[in-house]
Design a protein around this motif. Structure first.
Motif, PDB file in Angstrom:
ATOM      1  N   ASP A 148     -10.711  12.387   1.033  1.00 19.06           N
ATOM      2  CA  ASP A 148      -9.682  12.655   1.572  1.00 19.06           C
ATOM      3  C   ASP A 148      -9.022  11.751   1.418  1.00 19.06           C
ATOM      4  O   ASP A 148      -8.852  10.965   0.342  1.00 19.06           O
ATOM      5  CB  ASP A 148     -10.102  12.051   2.923  1.00 19.06           C
ATOM      6  N   THR A 149      -7.693  12.123   1.308  1.00 15.19           N
ATOM      7  CA  THR A 149      -6.256  11.629   1.431  1.00 15.19           C
ATOM      8  C   THR A 149      -6.480  10.445   1.201  1.00 15.19           C
ATOM      9  O   THR A 149      -5.390   9.411   0.136  1.00 15.19           O
ATOM     10  CB  THR A 149      -5.350  12.055   1.872  1.00 15.19           C
ATOM     11  N   TYR A 150      -7.206   9.277   1.373  1.00 14.01           N
ATOM     12  CA  TYR A 150      -6.654   8.096   2.087  1.00 14.01           C
ATOM     13  C   TYR A 150      -7.921   7.576   0.082  1.00 14.01           C
ATOM     14  O   TYR A 150      -7.487   6.915  -0.313  1.00 14.01           O
ATOM     15  CB  TYR A 150      -7.669   7.628   2.877  1.00 14.01           C
ATOM     16  N   SER A 151      -9.303   8.411   0.604  1.00 10.37           N
ATOM     17  CA  SER A 151     -10.590   7.762  -0.862  1.00 10.37           C
ATOM     18  C   SER A 151      -9.766   8.153  -1.676  1.00 10.37           C
ATOM     19  O   SER A 151      -9.477   7.415  -2.723  1.00 10.37           O
ATOM     20  CB  SER A 151     -11.285   8.501  -0.541  1.00 10.37           C
ATOM     21  N   PHE A 152      -9.721   9.020  -2.580  1.00  8.09           N
ATOM     22  CA  PHE A 152      -8.925   9.845  -3.544  1.00  8.09           C
ATOM     23  C   PHE A 152      -7.218   8.951  -3.605  1.00  8.09           C
ATOM     24  O   PHE A 152      -7.439   8.939  -4.774  1.00  8.09           O
ATOM     25  CB  PHE A 152      -8.633  11.097  -4.219  1.00  8.09           C
ATOM     26  N   SER A 153      -6.664   8.595  -3.227  1.00  4.16           N
ATOM     27  CA  SER A 153      -5.319   8.277  -3.372  1.00  4.16           C
ATOM     28  C   SER A 153      -5.170   7.072  -3.358  1.00  4.16           C
ATOM     29  O   SER A 153      -5.007   5.949  -4.390  1.00  4.16           O
ATOM     30  CB  SER A 153      -4.439   8.571  -1.957  1.00  4.16           C
ATOM     31  N   LYS A 154      -5.941   6.731  -2.921  1.00  2.00           N
ATOM     32  CA  LYS A 154      -6.243   4.948  -3.137  1.00  2.00           C
ATOM     33  C   LYS A 154      -7.289   4.645  -4.454  1.00  2.00           C
ATOM     34  O   LYS A 154      -6.469   3.600  -4.888  1.00  2.00           O
ATOM     35  CB  LYS A 154      -7.335   4.620  -2.312  1.00  2.00           C
ATOM     36  N   ALA A 155      -8.068   4.782  -5.205  1.00  2.00           N
ATOM     37  CA  ALA A 155      -9.206   4.954  -6.395  1.00  2.00           C
ATOM     38  C   ALA A 155      -7.600   4.735  -7.632  1.00  2.00           C
ATOM     39  O   ALA A 155      -7.223   4.001  -9.033  1.00  2.00           O
ATOM     40  CB  ALA A 155      -9.735   5.473  -6.552  1.00  2.00           C
ATOM     41  N   THR A 156      -6.592   6.497  -7.945  1.00  4.13           N
ATOM     42  CA  THR A 156      -6.089   6.565  -8.194  1.00  4.13           C
ATOM     43  C   THR A 156      -5.333   5.675  -8.391  1.00  4.13           C
ATOM     44  O   THR A 156      -4.268   5.613  -9.532  1.00  4.13           O
ATOM     45  CB  THR A 156      -5.532   8.220  -8.123  1.00  4.13           C
ATOM     46  N   ALA A 157      -4.039   5.580  -7.061  1.00  3.24           N
ATOM     47  CA  ALA A 157      -2.827   4.568  -7.454  1.00  3.24           C
ATOM     48  C   ALA A 157      -2.993   3.726  -7.948  1.00  3.24           C
ATOM     49  O   ALA A 157      -2.575   2.729  -8.407  1.00  3.24           O
ATOM     50  CB  ALA A 157      -1.922   4.978  -5.966  1.00  3.24           C
ATOM     51  N   GLN A 158      -4.042   2.781  -7.528  1.00  7.34           N
ATOM     52  CA  GLN A 158      -4.576   1.480  -8.358  1.00  7.34           C
ATOM     53  C   GLN A 158      -4.223   0.919  -9.343  1.00  7.34           C
ATOM     54  O   GLN A 158      -4.202   1.032  -9.666  1.00  7.34           O
ATOM     55  CB  GLN A 158      -5.861   0.763  -7.019  1.00  7.34           C
ATOM     56  N   ALA A 159      -5.492   2.484  -9.846  1.00  5.21           N
ATOM     57  CA  ALA A 159      -5.724   2.050 -11.471  1.00  5.21           C
ATOM     58  C   ALA A 159      -4.725   1.827 -12.449  1.00  5.21           C
ATOM     59  O   ALA A 159      -4.258   1.782 -13.017  1.00  5.21           O
ATOM     60  CB  ALA A 159      -6.985   2.996 -11.351  1.00  5.21           C
ATOM     61  N   VAL A 161      -1.004   2.165 -11.094  1.00  9.00           N
ATOM     62  CA  VAL A 161      -0.412   1.013 -11.020  1.00  9.00           C
ATOM     63  C   VAL A 161      -0.752   0.035 -11.903  1.00  9.00           C
ATOM     64  O   VAL A 161      -0.218  -1.550 -12.650  1.00  9.00           O
ATOM     65  CB  VAL A 161       0.120   0.534  -9.479  1.00  9.00           C
ATOM     66  N   ALA A 162      -1.868  -0.788 -12.316  1.00  6.33           N
ATOM     67  CA  ALA A 162      -2.804  -1.267 -12.839  1.00  6.33           C
ATOM     68  C   ALA A 162      -2.072  -1.806 -13.995  1.00  6.33           C
ATOM     69  O   ALA A 162      -2.395  -2.896 -14.763  1.00  6.33           O
ATOM     70  CB  ALA A 162      -4.324  -1.448 -12.722  1.00  6.33           C
ATOM     71  N   THR A 163      -1.914   0.007 -14.791  1.00 12.62           N
ATOM     72  CA  THR A 163      -1.570   0.081 -16.120  1.00 12.62           C
ATOM     73  C   THR A 163      -0.833  -0.411 -16.230  1.00 12.62           C
ATOM     74  O   THR A 163       0.138  -0.407 -17.707  1.00 12.62           O
ATOM     75  CB  THR A 163      -2.290   1.492 -16.622  1.00 12.62           C
ATOM     76  N   GLY A 164       0.314  -0.679 -15.771  1.00 20.27           N
ATOM     77  CA  GLY A 164       1.734  -1.447 -15.507  1.00 20.27           C
ATOM     78  C   GLY A 164       2.532   0.039 -15.015  1.00 20.27           C
ATOM     79  O   GLY A 164       4.082   0.041 -15.318  1.00 20.27           O
ATOM     80  N   SER A 165       2.390   0.890 -14.725  1.00 23.30           N
ATOM     81  CA  SER A 165       3.283   1.887 -14.492  1.00 23.30           C
ATOM     82  C   SER A 165       2.818   1.821 -12.561  1.00 23.30           C
ATOM     83  O   SER A 165       2.573   2.706 -12.533  1.00 23.30           O
ATOM     84  CB  SER A 165       2.734   3.554 -14.704  1.00 23.30           C
ATOM     85  N   LYS A 166       4.837   0.837 -12.467  1.00 23.49           N
ATOM     86  CA  LYS A 166       4.721   0.920 -10.682  1.00 23.49           C
ATOM     87  C   LYS A 166       5.612   1.669 -10.363  1.00 23.49           C
ATOM     88  O   LYS A 166       5.661   1.426  -8.968  1.00 23.49           O
ATOM     89  CB  LYS A 166       5.151  -0.843 -11.198  1.00 23.49           C
ATOM     90  N   PHE A 188      -0.823   2.174  -0.937  1.00 22.33           N
ATOM     91  CA  PHE A 188      -2.186   1.780  -1.810  1.00 22.33           C
ATOM     92  C   PHE A 188      -1.309   1.480  -3.070  1.00 22.33           C
ATOM     93  O   PHE A 188      -1.659   0.108  -3.796  1.00 22.33           O
ATOM     94  CB  PHE A 188      -3.375   2.494  -1.697  1.00 22.33           C
ATOM     95  N   ILE A 189      -0.452   2.226  -3.444  1.00 21.71           N
ATOM     96  CA  ILE A 189       0.950   1.761  -4.611  1.00 21.71           C
ATOM     97  C   ILE A 189       1.591   0.441  -3.833  1.00 21.71           C
ATOM     98  O   ILE A 189       1.804  -0.336  -5.087  1.00 21.71           O
ATOM     99  CB  ILE A 189       1.590   2.944  -4.839  1.00 21.71           C
ATOM    100  N   LYS A 190       2.452  -0.261  -2.956  1.00 18.64           N
ATOM    101  CA  LYS A 190       2.492  -0.697  -2.514  1.00 18.64           C
ATOM    102  C   LYS A 190       1.579  -2.029  -2.362  1.00 18.64           C
ATOM    103  O   LYS A 190       2.227  -2.863  -2.849  1.00 18.64           O
ATOM    104  CB  LYS A 190       3.379  -1.036  -1.277  1.00 18.64           C
ATOM    105  N   GLU A 191       0.291  -1.696  -2.802  1.00 21.40           N
ATOM    106  CA  GLU A 191      -0.280  -2.975  -1.971  1.00 21.40           C
ATOM    107  C   GLU A 191      -1.350  -3.516  -3.457  1.00 21.40           C
ATOM    108  O   GLU A 191      -1.301  -4.582  -3.548  1.00 21.40           O
ATOM    109  CB  GLU A 191      -2.114  -2.694  -1.000  1.00 21.40           C
ATOM    110  N   ALA A 192      -0.600  -2.793  -4.419  1.00 16.24           N
ATOM    111  CA  ALA A 192      -1.028  -3.049  -5.875  1.00 16.24           C
ATOM    112  C   ALA A 192       0.023  -3.521  -6.698  1.00 16.24           C
ATOM    113  O   ALA A 192      -0.313  -3.817  -8.048  1.00 16.24           O
ATOM    114  CB  ALA A 192      -1.966  -1.630  -6.809  1.00 16.24           C
ATOM    115  N   GLY A 193       1.013  -3.997  -5.651  1.00 14.60           N
ATOM    116  CA  GLY A 193       2.349  -4.497  -6.572  1.00 14.60           C
ATOM    117  C   GLY A 193       3.390  -2.949  -7.322  1.00 14.60           C
ATOM    118  O   GLY A 193       4.273  -3.429  -7.525  1.00 14.60           O
TER     119      GLY A 193
END
Length: 401
Positions: A148-159, A161-166, A188-193
């Motif tokens: 769902d929109t929660y599950s696939f957005s969380k994994a992709t967004a946080q990964a 952002v972790a590469t530096g694309s904020k 999730f983007i905001k939670e990851a910074g």
């Protein structure tokens, strides 16, 4: 509406119902399953006739019958319109003796049909991706099977952002699915910074995405994220390549990128895109074995929607068999008790109807990395069910005590 009688055993059973033993509890000679989806529009390739094939495979694996009752499939095109989908669902449940409705992509249609099933006390097996299906709109008679929109957005967004694309910019579909995905991914983007610098929304079947892409380029965001699907997502990625979005240094993220989308666009256009999936045909031996059966009938590998239709129908039939009844309360309770076999991954059905299972973060391969037809994705990271799916306490489902 097109009716599909399950071949072989089911036809034979229909021909000899006078002598066939029918469970006293089930009380019907035929169990009817309705596959309701997009068969002619932008999402037909993701589900469409392939979802009927997936359901047929589940019926075959059930032996063509449950406790003496034969199984029949009916199918229809909801044309991505809630009023049309609602009309078909009401007719099926009120007049045509359909016991369960499955598939139903496109969130606005799914939310309407799920409510109709709740009022009628009939089981619905939903494949739309809005997280609201197991949140504020949850039903005791419904289960949500696809990522769902929660599950696939969380994994992709946080990964990403972790590469530096904020800094992110969204191009979103202007209906329930797009709104929910943009909302969830932004959180999730905001939670990851990271930050969301802007967003534009387009109607379904927009075709020309140029004005939206120009705004995305002007935003100077690190990432252009597509909160859409089907033909709209394909057009977005294709035209982004033509506009030189990635050549200008921006990354592309397709949250709802299906295998068929990669196939249609080709690896030169899609290479490097990140996405999270709960099913990929080549993820393990169980998935490969089932996918080859699907390929024999369709000449293409299944999408995660096809896989989820199979899993949901198979689980429903097992629950009917175990409960020995079509009573929706009993079957729904049984479905929430039994473990889910999700192509080599174990899953469960929660009280809110959310089906949870492990997911994987994938990257689209380059042409040089692909070794065979349909070999398009490479795993980046395994994601546990607890990491991927929204905690049951946070969804706002009134069924959760």
């Amino acid at each position: 509406m097109t009716r599909h009688l399950v071949a072989g055993a089911a036809l034979a059973l229909l021909g000899c119902l006078g002598s066939a033993p029918v469970s006293a509890e089930i009380g019907k000679p035929v169990i009817r399953i309705g596959i309701l989806n997009d068969r002619s529009g932008p999402y037909a390739d993701l589900g469409g006739p392939g979802s009927v094939v997936a359901a047929q495979l589940a019926i075959e694996d059930a032996g063509g019958k449950v406790n003496g009752a034969a199984i029949e499939l009916v199918s229809a095109d909801h044309q991505n319109k809630p009023d049309i989908g609602s009309g078909i669902a009401r007719r099926w449940l009120d007049q045509d003796g359909v016991d369960v409705i499955a598939d139903v992509p496109v969130s606005s249609v799914a939310l309407a049909v799920q409510e109709i099933g709740r009022q009628a006390k009939r089981i619905t097996l939903m494949q739309a991706t809005t997280s609201d299906l197991s949140g504020k709109a949850c039903s005791p008679y419904s289960t949500a099977w696809q990522d769902d929109t929660y599950s696939f957005s969380k994994a992709t967004a946080q990964a990403v952002v972790a590469t530096g694309s904020k800094r992110w910019f969204f191009i979103s579909a202007d209906y329930a699915f797009g709104h929910a995905l943009e909302r969830d991914a932004g959180k999730f983007i905001k939670e990851a910074g990271g930050t969301v610098t802007g967003a534009v929304r387009h109607p379904i079947n927009a075709g020309d995405m140029s004005s939206y892409l120009v705004q995305a380029q002007s935003s100077k965001a690190d990432v252009v994220a597509f909160a859409n699907g089907g033909a709209d997502l394909i057009n977005s990625i294709k035209q982004a390549d033509e506009f030189g979005v990635t050549a200008g240094g921006q990354k592309l993220v397709g949250f709802l990128l299906y295998l068929t989308d990669v196939h249609a666009l080709g690896l030169p256009v899609t290479k490097g895109l990140l996405l999270s999936e709960g099913f990929y045909w080549n993820q393990n031996e169980a998935a490969r074995t089932w996918s080859k059966r699907f390929f024999e009938k369709t000449k293409r590998m299944p999408t995660k929607q096809h896989a989820s239709v199979y899993a949901s129908v198979a689980h429903y039939l097992k629950a009917v068999k175990a409960a020995d009844t079509l009573d929706a309360d009993a079957v729904a309770a049984q479905m929430r008790t039994m473990p889910v076999d999700y192509f080599g991954h174990s899953g469960t059905v929660r009280q809110d109807g959310r089906v949870v299972y492990p997911m994987t973060l994938y990257e689209v391969k380059s042409p040089a990395e692909s070794k065979e037809p349909w070999d398009y994705l490479k795993p980046v990271r395994e994601i546990t069910a607890a990491e991927a799916f929204r905690p049951i306490s946070e969804g706002g489902c009134g069924l959760v005590k």
